[in-house]
Design an enzyme around this catalytic site. Structure first.
Site, PDB file in Angstrom:
ATOM      1  N   LYS A 115      22.134   8.602   0.168  1.00 26.81           N
ATOM      2  CA  LYS A 115      22.005   8.781   1.617  1.00 26.81           C
ATOM      3  C   LYS A 115      23.215   9.476   2.227  1.00 26.81           C
ATOM      4  O   LYS A 115      23.085  10.184   3.211  1.00 26.81           O
ATOM      5  CB  LYS A 115      21.737   7.445   2.307  1.00 26.81           C
ATOM      6  CG  LYS A 115      20.340   6.934   2.004  1.00 26.81           C
ATOM      7  CD  LYS A 115      19.739   6.124   3.112  1.00 26.81           C
ATOM      8  CE  LYS A 115      18.283   5.871   2.803  1.00 26.81           C
ATOM      9  NZ  LYS A 115      17.632   4.961   3.716  1.00 26.81           N
ATOM     10  N   LYS A 197      11.867   9.876  -5.607  1.00 22.72           N
ATOM     11  CA  LYS A 197      11.082   8.759  -5.071  1.00 22.72           C
ATOM     12  C   LYS A 197      10.287   9.182  -3.834  1.00 22.72           C
ATOM     13  O   LYS A 197      10.779   9.961  -3.023  1.00 22.72           O
ATOM     14  CB  LYS A 197      12.064   7.636  -4.689  1.00 22.72           C
ATOM     15  CG  LYS A 197      11.424   6.301  -4.442  1.00 22.72           C
ATOM     16  CD  LYS A 197      12.421   5.302  -3.873  1.00 22.72           C
ATOM     17  CE  LYS A 197      12.677   5.521  -2.408  1.00 22.72           C
ATOM     18  NZ  LYS A 197      13.170   4.364  -1.671  1.00 22.72           N
ATOM     19  N   LYS A 200      10.110   7.743   2.955  1.00 19.81           N
ATOM     20  CA  LYS A 200       9.655   8.088   4.303  1.00 19.81           C
ATOM     21  C   LYS A 200      10.506   9.175   4.957  1.00 19.81           C
ATOM     22  O   LYS A 200      10.035   9.870   5.843  1.00 19.81           O
ATOM     23  CB  LYS A 200       9.554   6.846   5.185  1.00 19.81           C
ATOM     24  CG  LYS A 200      10.840   6.075   5.350  1.00 19.81           C
ATOM     25  CD  LYS A 200      10.666   5.038   6.438  1.00 19.81           C
ATOM     26  CE  LYS A 200      10.651   3.617   5.958  1.00 19.81           C
ATOM     27  NZ  LYS A 200      11.938   3.103   5.487  1.00 19.81           N
TER      28      LYS A 200
HETATM   29  N1  AQP Z   1       8.387   5.096  -3.584  1.00 16.90           N
HETATM   30  C1  AQP Z   1       8.420   3.771  -3.611  1.00 16.90           C
HETATM   31  N2  AQP Z   1       7.836   3.091  -4.623  1.00 16.90           N
HETATM   32  C2  AQP Z   1       7.855   1.745  -4.654  1.00 16.90           C
HETATM   33  N3  AQP Z   1       8.450   0.981  -3.713  1.00 16.90           N
HETATM   34  C3  AQP Z   1       9.038   1.623  -2.680  1.00 16.90           C
HETATM   35  N4  AQP Z   1       9.695   1.176  -1.601  1.00 16.90           N
HETATM   36  C4  AQP Z   1      10.079   2.229  -0.841  1.00 16.90           C
HETATM   37  N5  AQP Z   1       9.695   3.376  -1.424  1.00 16.90           N
HETATM   38  C5  AQP Z   1       9.047   3.034  -2.575  1.00 16.90           C
HETATM   39  C6  AQP Z   1       9.933  -0.231  -1.319  1.00 16.90           C
HETATM   40  O1  AQP Z   1       9.440  -0.489  -0.027  1.00 16.90           O
HETATM   41  C7  AQP Z   1      10.405  -1.169   0.757  1.00 16.90           C
HETATM   42  C8  AQP Z   1      10.856  -0.175   1.809  1.00 16.90           C
HETATM   43  O2  AQP Z   1      12.036  -0.526   2.320  1.00 16.90           O
HETATM   44  P1  AQP Z   1      12.916   0.365   3.292  1.00 16.90           P
HETATM   45  O3  AQP Z   1      12.135   1.313   4.056  1.00 16.90           O
HETATM   46  O4  AQP Z   1      13.696  -0.614   4.077  1.00 16.90           O
HETATM   47  O5  AQP Z   1      13.885   1.083   2.287  1.00 16.90           O
HETATM   48  P2  AQP Z   1      13.826   2.334   1.383  1.00 16.90           P
HETATM   49  O6  AQP Z   1      13.679   1.906  -0.017  1.00 16.90           O
HETATM   50  O7  AQP Z   1      15.081   3.087   1.704  1.00 16.90           O
HETATM   51  O8  AQP Z   1      12.539   3.140   1.823  1.00 16.90           O
HETATM   52  P3  AQP Z   1      12.357   4.694   1.901  1.00 16.90           P
HETATM   53  O9  AQP Z   1      10.933   5.005   2.156  1.00 16.90           O
HETATM   54  O10 AQP Z   1      12.980   5.351   0.703  1.00 16.90           O
HETATM   55  O11 AQP Z   1      13.178   5.039   3.188  1.00 16.90           O
HETATM   56  P4  AQP Z   1      14.290   6.143   3.413  1.00 16.90           P
HETATM   57  O12 AQP Z   1      13.598   7.439   3.251  1.00 16.90           O
HETATM   58  O13 AQP Z   1      14.766   5.893   4.803  1.00 16.90           O
HETATM   59  O14 AQP Z   1      15.323   5.893   2.375  1.00 16.90           O
HETATM   60  C9  AQP Z   1      11.505  -1.585  -0.211  1.00 16.90           C
HETATM   61  O15 AQP Z   1      11.199  -2.825  -0.788  1.00 16.90           O
HETATM   62  C10 AQP Z   1      11.444  -0.503  -1.250  1.00 16.90           C
HETATM   63  O16 AQP Z   1      11.925  -0.923  -2.503  1.00 16.90           O
END
Ligand code: AQP
Length: 331
Positions: A115, A197, A200
């Site tokens: 990040k 991955k 979002k």
């Molecule tokens: N691609 C994925 N496959 C499986 N699990 C996923 N999670 C996120 N992406 C995947 C799980 O969903 C939850 C989301 O938590 P979050 O939004 O607080 O954190 P994150 O992992 O940082 O999600 P993103 O989508 O990747 O957000 P950004 O783009 O902001 O970094 C967690 O339990 C995560 O493991």
């Protein structure tokens, strides 16, 4: 005597739309576990501001995310569902735990590295200390289990290290939590680039929970594959097809062998829309229900207000114990 239920805490940032990754990696397991465990499900808005957010959008997304949690099947009567910033004990405990966390430990977090590269013009202290706030979220409720996707495993492990250290310096204070990671779909990959991955913050290769059917179909038809024709699971040589097969199995409940057999001898032109259709059917009832619930503002307000009250009661018990142990004067 009835055995005390074990406790679960998990949360998602309202920093974008909920995705198919967050549904399959996390929320779907929350739904499956809600009867067996004592659960708290949070909308972690304090985590979201570790990168810049548009205020009106953050507010709207936080409420919409609660509606989507409920539409996914989480029952607000059974679970404590709340917004993180409504429970100030999270930030208070995070400060304390930050004083029991090493700079070196935080520097090793892969999400921070990724990040900070993504937001090179805005690497805040909050982004760096994000895992400490996550540790506070979990430890505040003495959670036994944290159902998350694979990418969050490192943060749960750090939470255990911090808890163990604190328990060692004082006496048993925190339960050591375990990550609960699904066997299938723990890490869905981007449809655009199957080596990264599905996330979002990278909307191109990402399917959102609220995407209408035509958008979902378009995304799957455009999904990156390879120049062969066989629908076979091979993560190293065929990452795109393997990701689509994983999504197909997660959406239909079929095993990998059944999925491969179903598409044997058929090309990607048949396979890709079939995966799209499976996802459309998986998400259709959730989207329709979320669209209905989100219009009921009074109901959603009552859910998050009750949730915050119940969460605060539990959070206060842990926080006052911690404050006493470290030598703060009782209020
Ligand atoms: N691609 C994925 N496959 C499986 N699990 C996923 N999670 C996120 N992406 C995947 C799980 O969903 C939850 C989301 O938590 P979050 O939004 O607080 O954190 P994150 O992992 O940082 O999600 P993103 O989508 O990747 O957000 P950004 O783009 O902001 O970094 C967690 O339990 C995560 O493991």
């Amino acid at each position: 005597m009835e055995e005390k239920k074990k406790r679960i805490f998990s949360g998602i940032q309202p920093s974008g739309e909920l995705t198919l990754g967050s549904y399959i990696g996390a929320i779907r397991n929350w739904v499956a576990l809600q009867n067996e465990y004592d659960c708290l499900f949070c909308i972690v808005d304090e985590h979201a501001i570790t990168v810049r957010q548009e205020p009106a959008l953050l507010r709207k997304r936080s409420i919409a995310q609660l509606a989507q949690y409920i539409a996914c099947g989480l029952d607000p009567e059974k679970n404590i569902m709340f917004i993180q910033s409504h429970v100030p004990q999270h930030a208070e405990l995070a400060w304390i735990l930050g004083c029991y966390t090493q700079f070196g430990e935080l520097s090793r977090m892969t999400q921070f590295k990724a990040k900070s590269a993504q937001h090179a013009d805005n690497i805040t202290a909050g982004l760096f200390t994000y895992p400490v706030l996550m540790a506070a979220d979990i430890l505040l409720y003495q959670a036994d289990l944290v159902p998350v996707g694979e990418d969050q495993k490192q943060h749960v492990e750090l939470t255990r290290d911090i808890a163990q250290r604190f328990n060692g310096v004082y006496s048993d204070t925190f339960v050591l939590p375990e990550p609960f990671i699904p066997k299938l779909g723990a890490r869905l990959m981007s449809l655009d680039d199957p080596t990264t991955k599905m996330s979002k913050s990278m909307p191109e290769g990402c399917v959102n929970l609220m995407d209408p059917p035509e958008v979902i179909m378009k995304k799957f038809k455009r999904a990156v594959t390879d120049c062969e024709t066989a629908v076979k699971f091979d993560k190293v040589n065929k990452p795109g097809i393997s990701n689509l097969l994983t999504i197909y199995c997660a959406a239909t409940g079929k095993t990998m062998a059944e999925a491969e057999a179903a598409f044997a001898g058929q090309g990607y032109g048949v396979f890709k829309p079939a995966v799209g259709e499976a996802v459309v059917e998986l998400l259709r009832p959730i989207r329709e229900e979320a669209e209905r619930i989100v219009t009921d503002k009074a109901y959603l307000e009552s859910v998050y207000k009750t949730g915050a009250q119940r969460a605060q009661y539990l959070a206060n018990k842990t926080l006052s114990k911690v404050q006493r142990k470290i030598g703060f004067v009782a209020r």
